[in-house]
Design an enzyme around this catalytic site. Structure first.
Site, short mmCIF file in Angstrom:
data_model
loop_
_atom_site.label_atom_id
_atom_site.label_comp_id
_atom_site.label_asym_id
_atom_site.label_seq_id
_atom_site.Cartn_x
_atom_site.Cartn_y
_atom_site.Cartn_z
N HIS A 211 36.04 21.78 14.87
CA HIS A 211 35.58 23.11 15.66
C HIS A 211 35.23 23.15 16.92
O HIS A 211 34.81 24.25 17.43
CB HIS A 211 34.41 23.45 14.60
CG HIS A 211 34.03 24.95 14.73
ND1 HIS A 211 32.68 25.37 15.14
CD2 HIS A 211 34.50 26.10 14.44
CE1 HIS A 211 32.59 26.75 15.12
NE2 HIS A 211 33.71 27.22 14.77
N LYS A 213 35.34 23.23 20.99
CA LYS A 213 36.06 23.90 22.19
C LYS A 213 35.63 23.23 23.32
O LYS A 213 34.72 23.21 23.94
CB LYS A 213 35.49 25.35 22.27
CG LYS A 213 36.02 26.21 21.11
CD LYS A 213 34.93 26.21 20.16
CE LYS A 213 35.18 27.33 18.95
NZ LYS A 213 34.30 27.12 17.90
N ASP A 389 10.95 25.81 23.95
CA ASP A 389 9.98 25.54 24.86
C ASP A 389 10.58 25.79 26.17
O ASP A 389 11.42 26.59 26.47
CB ASP A 389 9.30 24.31 24.80
CG ASP A 389 8.19 24.19 23.56
OD1 ASP A 389 7.90 25.26 22.86
OD2 ASP A 389 7.89 23.21 23.08
#
Length: 464
Positions: A211, A213, A389
């Site tokens: 999956h 890229k 954060d």
């Protein structure tokens, strides 16, 4: 007396049920095992066939052995990166290196790209400027106008003497794969299917997909994120919004290492210029984190769950597919109890209805715990990002779901410097401004049939 055909089939079904009751829990997590056993007990023969085809979350032994042969390669790349572009380490970077074998490096310039067509135009321009090589790894590589634009650019590069390699996942690209392969080969591109399905000898598990890229030019420019090589509206009525990071600097060598490793796993061929380290281009410290069954320590999910547990003030998760496991749910619940503001941005536009129903089955629990859920309007928000954060940003290919955590080969970029985090924050706030926040009271008012459909989808969510 021999049993009749009907009796023999009945006996066979119970034999399958009893045998699989002993086998399935040994090969899958408890949640996935429960879903598989439910399928097998209701449909023993079809369930057995499906399990044999895609039921194992592990690669065959030959692939694991082949990956072991890559360990010295990763060690060489790591040593050269640490010598060429050292950066301050932290508990985050040290864990990520243990998980993905690649270190954090400084000296990089990054751009966060949200313009879908602009990203394709930029990639084509970089390919047109290539002098040595181009490497592309895509889950979807279509033969539509967008894909042909990239294919034509690759052809121009080949005619200039540039070596081009392309890996394509054949399931993600199933609608276009044959013609895309034909067009690339006709242009002189070296192309392979990633994780091809073979029934017998040397087969890989088809439920496991590449999956990632990754688009790399000359080892000097790298792209990574959520965007594939296909028109943004390739699904009728659905237009994608994506997020991609364009990188120049030493980190591109780490991105190249992931591609080189994937090419070797498919071909047993090492690409010649595999450890070339680009010169410094900017101030950003970044890290590449590959994950998947080739990297069996949990990768993205391990880092994400741990960092959610460390959050002090804010967590923002952007994902089109949200099917969390128990570890992640527990970390999110605990974060809220510590006073952390937790916001999850998902897409109101859906392209996979079963996945959407499974996802929505978690909303009541999340909302009741004080987690904010925002549903992005008008577009399929296919971008994947995390901000915790003011110390960690993540942009990559991984969704926040069981498939990305356990089955898919994924890649993430970890962002550490404040300029990059501020830019990611601006993008995420734009998503929130384009979203509708889900109210717990309103959500509880949805119909009973909808709730039933969601719960059924949740039962099979480990199989999605």
């Amino acid at each position: 007396m021999l049993p009749t055909p009907g009796e023999a089939y009945y006996i066979a079904e119970w034999v399958i049920r009893l045998i699989m009751l002993a086998i399935v829990p040994l090969r899958r997590s408890p949640t996935a095992a429960a879903s598989w056993l439910l399928l097998i007990f209701f449909l023993p023969v079809p369930g057995l066939i499906l399990f044999l085809a895609i039921g194992s979350p592990r690669f065959p032994r030959w692939r694991a052995a082949r990956f072991e042969r890559l360990r010295p390669f990763f060690a060489i790349v790591t040593a050269k990166l640490q010598q060429a572009a050292p950066t301050d380490t932290s508990d985050i970077t040290e864990l990520a290196e243990r998980l993905g074998y690649l270190p954090a490096v400084g000296g990089n310039h990054i751009e966060l790209l949200t313009d879908y067509d602009g990203m394709i135009d930029g990639l084509v321009a970089d390919i047109d400027g290539a002098r040595d090589h181009v490497r592309i790894l895509a889950y979807i590589f279509a033969d539509d106008a967008t894909g042909r634009t990239v294919i034509t650019a690759l052809g121009r590069a080949v005619r200039r003497g540039v070596t081009c390699h392309v890996l394509i996942d054949p399931v993600g690209s199933y609608r276009w794969i044959r013609n895309t392969l034909r067009l690339l080969e006709a242009e002189g591109v070296h192309v392979r299917a990633a994780l091809p399905f073979r029934l017998l000898r040397g087969r890989t598990r088809r439920d496991m997909r590449n999956h990632r890229k990754l688009f790399i030019v000359d080892g000097r420019v790298g792209y990574s994120g959520s965007q594939n090589i296909v028109a943004r509206d390739f699904r009728p009525g659905v237009t994608n919004r994506e997020l991609v990071v364009r990188v120049t600097g030493p980190l591109v060598a780490a991105m190249s290492a992931v591609f080189v490793a994937d090419w070797f796993l498919e071909t047993e061929t090492m690409l010649a210029d595999m450890v070339d380290i680009p010169e410094s281009r900017g101030p950003s410290a970044l890290q590449v984190l590959p994950s998947g069954a080739d990297y069996p320590k949990g990768g993205f999910s391990t880092l994400l769950t741990w960092q959610i547990g460390q959050a002090e003030s804010e967590i923002v998760l952007v994902t089109p597919y949200l099917i969390p496991d128990e570890g992640l749910l527990g970390a999110l619940r605990t974060a809220v109890l510590r006073g952390v503001d937790v916001r999850i941005i998902v897409s109101a536009v859906a392209d996979q209805w079963l996945v959407r129903l499974a996802q929505e089955s978690f909303y009541t629990e999340l909302l009741a715990r004080g987690i904010h859920i925002h549903r992005y309007r008008d577009f399929l928000l296919h971008a994947k990002s995390v901000r915790i954060d003011r110390r960690l940003g993540i942009v990559g290919s991984s969704n926040v779901d069981i498939r990305s955590f356990q089955l898919n080969e994924e890649v993430s970029l970890l962002l550490f410097d404040q300029h990059a985090l501020d830019e990611l924050q601006t993008i995420q706030r734009d998503y929130i401004n384009g979203s509708d926040e889900v109210s717990l009271e309103a959500w509880r008012e949805r119909g009973r049939l909808r709730k039933l459909a969601e719960n059924v989808a949740r039962l099979v969510s480990p199989l999605l």
